[in-house]
Design a protein around this motif. Structure first.
Motif, PDB file in Angstrom:
ATOM      1  N   ASP A   1       4.106   9.913  10.282  1.00  0.00           N
ATOM      2  CA  ASP A   1       3.165   8.800  10.163  1.00  0.00           C
ATOM      3  C   ASP A   1       2.486   8.479  11.498  1.00  0.00           C
ATOM      4  OD1 ASP A   1       3.941   8.626   7.523  1.00  0.00           O
ATOM      5  OD2 ASP A   1       5.212   6.865   7.782  1.00  0.00           O
TER       6      ASP A   1
ATOM      7  N   ARG B   1      -0.115  11.743  12.693  1.00  0.00           N
ATOM      8  CA  ARG B   1      -1.259  12.273  11.942  1.00  0.00           C
ATOM      9  C   ARG B   1      -2.565  11.857  12.633  1.00  0.00           C
ATOM     10  NH1 ARG B   1       0.344   8.297   7.500  1.00  0.00           N
ATOM     11  NH2 ARG B   1      -0.734   6.439   8.197  1.00  0.00           N
TER      12      ARG B   1
ATOM     13  N   ARG C   1       9.624  10.669   8.576  1.00  0.00           N
ATOM     14  CA  ARG C   1       8.431   9.896   8.199  1.00  0.00           C
ATOM     15  C   ARG C   1       7.811   9.185   9.409  1.00  0.00           C
ATOM     16  NH1 ARG C   1       8.422   5.953   3.802  1.00  0.00           N
ATOM     17  NH2 ARG C   1      10.646   5.555   3.854  1.00  0.00           N
TER      18      ARG C   1
ATOM     19  N   TYR D   1       0.590   5.360  -1.946  1.00  0.00           N
ATOM     20  CA  TYR D   1       0.821   6.718  -1.437  1.00  0.00           C
ATOM     21  C   TYR D   1       1.983   7.371  -2.186  1.00  0.00           C
ATOM     22  CZ  TYR D   1      -2.565   5.638   2.128  1.00  0.00           C
ATOM     23  OH  TYR D   1      -3.740   5.311   2.748  1.00  0.00           O
ATOM     24  N   ARG D   2       2.972   6.545  -2.526  1.00  0.00           N
ATOM     25  CA  ARG D   2       4.106   7.062  -3.300  1.00  0.00           C
ATOM     26  C   ARG D   2       3.653   7.533  -4.683  1.00  0.00           C
ATOM     27  NH1 ARG D   2       9.400   5.393  -1.713  1.00  0.00           N
ATOM     28  NH2 ARG D   2       9.328   4.507   0.375  1.00  0.00           N
TER      29      ARG D   2
ATOM     30  N   ARG E   1      17.648   0.356   4.603  1.00  0.00           N
ATOM     31  CA  ARG E   1      17.109   1.151   3.494  1.00  0.00           C
ATOM     32  C   ARG E   1      18.249   1.773   2.685  1.00  0.00           C
ATOM     33  NH1 ARG E   1      11.906   2.924   2.576  1.00  0.00           N
ATOM     34  NH2 ARG E   1      11.422   0.779   3.010  1.00  0.00           N
TER      35      ARG E   1
ATOM     36  N   ARG F   1      -6.242   9.295   1.690  1.00  0.00           N
ATOM     37  CA  ARG F   1      -6.351   7.995   2.359  1.00  0.00           C
ATOM     38  C   ARG F   1      -7.653   7.291   1.947  1.00  0.00           C
ATOM     39  NH1 ARG F   1      -2.132   7.488   5.445  1.00  0.00           N
ATOM     40  NH2 ARG F   1      -2.823   5.373   5.898  1.00  0.00           N
TER      41      ARG F   1
ATOM     42  N   THR G   1       0.829  -1.220   0.000  1.00  0.00           N
ATOM     43  CA  THR G   1       0.000   0.000   0.000  1.00  0.00           C
ATOM     44  C   THR G   1       0.857   1.261   0.000  1.00  0.00           C
ATOM     45  OG1 THR G   1      -0.203   0.061   2.418  1.00  0.00           O
ATOM     46  CG2 THR G   1      -1.885  -1.169   1.201  1.00  0.00           C
ATOM     47  N   GLY G   2       2.101   1.159   0.504  1.00  0.00           N
ATOM     48  CA  GLY G   2       2.989   2.328   0.479  1.00  0.00           C
ATOM     49  C   GLY G   2       3.208   2.807  -0.945  1.00  0.00           C
ATOM     50  N   ALA G   3       3.250   1.846  -1.886  1.00  0.00           N
ATOM     51  CA  ALA G   3       3.461   2.207  -3.294  1.00  0.00           C
ATOM     52  C   ALA G   3       2.336   3.119  -3.792  1.00  0.00           C
ATOM     53  CB  ALA G   3       3.544   0.944  -4.147  1.00  0.00           C
TER      54      ALA G   3
ATOM     55  N   ARG H   1       0.773   0.959   7.051  1.00  0.00           N
ATOM     56  CA  ARG H   1       0.863   1.569   8.381  1.00  0.00           C
ATOM     57  C   ARG H   1      -0.422   1.370   9.178  1.00  0.00           C
ATOM     58  NH1 ARG H   1       4.694   2.151   5.678  1.00  0.00           N
ATOM     59  NH2 ARG H   1       6.426   3.622   5.823  1.00  0.00           N
ATOM     60  N   ASP H   2      -1.538   1.251   8.454  1.00  0.00           N
ATOM     61  CA  ASP H   2      -2.866   1.242   9.099  1.00  0.00           C
ATOM     62  C   ASP H   2      -3.693   0.047   8.643  1.00  0.00           C
ATOM     63  OD1 ASP H   2      -3.031   1.974   6.439  1.00  0.00           O
ATOM     64  OD2 ASP H   2      -4.698   3.358   6.744  1.00  0.00           O
ATOM     65  N   ILE H   3      -3.035  -1.006   8.192  1.00  0.00           N
ATOM     66  CA  ILE H   3      -3.805  -2.129   7.619  1.00  0.00           C
ATOM     67  C   ILE H   3      -4.572  -2.855   8.738  1.00  0.00           C
ATOM     68  CG2 ILE H   3      -3.721  -4.166   6.122  1.00  0.00           C
ATOM     69  CD1 ILE H   3      -2.703  -1.458   4.861  1.00  0.00           C
TER      70      ILE H   3
ATOM     71  N   ALA I   1       5.290  11.096  -0.269  1.00  0.00           N
ATOM     72  CA  ALA I   1       4.265  10.091   0.051  1.00  0.00           C
ATOM     73  C   ALA I   1       3.777  10.279   1.478  1.00  0.00           C
ATOM     74  CB  ALA I   1       4.844   8.681  -0.119  1.00  0.00           C
TER      75      ALA I   1
HETATM   76  O1  C5P Z   1       5.795   1.720   2.926  1.00  0.00           O
HETATM   77  P1  C5P Z   1       6.435   2.903   2.248  1.00  0.00           P
HETATM   78  O2  C5P Z   1       7.672   3.368   2.927  1.00  0.00           O
HETATM   79  O3  C5P Z   1       6.634   2.692   0.798  1.00  0.00           O
HETATM   80  O4  C5P Z   1       5.330   4.057   2.399  1.00  0.00           O
HETATM   81  C1  C5P Z   1       5.557   5.374   1.979  1.00  0.00           C
HETATM   82  C2  C5P Z   1       4.744   6.317   2.851  1.00  0.00           C
HETATM   83  O5  C5P Z   1       3.346   6.109   2.594  1.00  0.00           O
HETATM   84  C3  C5P Z   1       4.892   6.132   4.359  1.00  0.00           C
HETATM   85  O6  C5P Z   1       5.928   6.896   4.937  1.00  0.00           O
HETATM   86  C4  C5P Z   1       3.546   6.568   4.896  1.00  0.00           C
HETATM   87  O7  C5P Z   1       3.512   7.945   5.124  1.00  0.00           O
HETATM   88  C5  C5P Z   1       2.590   6.280   3.771  1.00  0.00           C
HETATM   89  N1  C5P Z   1       1.758   5.111   4.028  1.00  0.00           N
HETATM   90  C6  C5P Z   1       0.635   5.258   4.809  1.00  0.00           C
HETATM   91  N2  C5P Z   1      -0.219   4.211   4.978  1.00  0.00           N
HETATM   92  C7  C5P Z   1       0.022   3.026   4.429  1.00  0.00           C
HETATM   93  C8  C5P Z   1       1.185   2.835   3.651  1.00  0.00           C
HETATM   94  C9  C5P Z   1       2.053   3.905   3.496  1.00  0.00           C
HETATM   95  O8  C5P Z   1       0.399   6.328   5.334  1.00  0.00           O
HETATM   96  N3  C5P Z   1      -0.867   2.046   4.592  1.00  0.00           N
END
Ligand code: C5P
Length: 222
Positions: A183, A186, A179, A38-39, A156, A108, A34-36, A129-131, A98
């Protein structure tokens, strides 16, 4: 028929995506990063010259940004308005963008809808992050995967260097701290462990040990 759902949450660089990918392959789940998503929205904002922290400006272009994914044996590909952006979203400046767009509730809500739809279709292991707390509260297994900030930044940094991205450890470390804070603080769906999640600290573990540990948990649930 109801599908199986596994949630893997945790801060940046904890190894969520590598672990989730490996477990998906072994156990026959589809891996969803899911991060992808937001990216991809962050990239869309940056490309349009929009400040990712300007909620009003981001909201204005949100309808113009279409995020789609393809899941195959090689993993996930992500598209922004039909263009494959799987590589472009990995740049360090897009990580920060992101995290900034991820604060915006409209962003979101748009992405959570996509995430839930994907989870209805097939057995999924989803990382983010919130799954466990928000996207899939009924997931059968929830893991909160973490490690010390230094260990996460080191991993990383090594990953980015391997891809040929020019950066320094300090830059990666500072991005990560930014981040993490953004994260976790918020208002809407912040990063935190679900009450019914299993906490896994991988600081002292190799990637393979972490993969084995979580694969065992999945075996026990199936
Ligand atoms: O997982 P990744 O580092 O690729 O996520 C990029 C950004 O997307 C995170 O720093 C976070 O702010 C956001 N994110 C989020 N909720 C998710 C996945 C990612 O807020 N479920």
């Amino acid at each position: 028929m109801s599908t199986k759902k596994i949630a893997i949450d945790g801060p940046a660089g904890a190894g969520k995506s590598t672990v989730a990918k490996a477990v998906a392959r072994t156990m026959g789940f589809v891996y969803i990063d899911t991060g992808a998503m937001y990216r991809a929205i962050g990239l869309g904002a940056v490309r349009r010259g929009i400040d990712a922290s300007d909620a009003k400006a981001v909201e204005k272009i949100l309808d113009e940004l279409t995020v789609t994914m393809k899941h195959g044996p090689q993993g996930q590909m992500i598209f922004l308005n039909g263009e494959d952006v799987s590589e472009a979203i990995r740049m360090p400046e897009i990580s920060v963008a992101a995290s900034l767009v991820a604060v915006i509730p409209a962003v979101r809500l748009k992405l959570v809808e996509l995430q839930r739809t994907l989870a209805e279709e097939t057995d999924v292991i989803m990382d983010g992050r919130d799954i466990g707390t928000y996207v899939l509260p009924n997931a059968q297994l929830k893991v909160f995967l973490t490690a010390s900030p230094e260990a996460r930044a080191r991993r990383r940094y090594d990953e980015l260097r391997e891809k040929g991205v020019q950066t320094t450890f300090e830059e990666v470390y500072q991005d990560m701290l930014f981040r993490d804070k953004n994260d976790s603080s918020r208002a809407f769906a912040p990063l935190r462990p679900a009450e019914d999640s299993v906490l896994v600290d991988s600081t002292e573990w190799t990637l393979q040990e972490t993969i084995d540990q979580i694969t065992d948990m999945v075996r026990q649930m199936t």
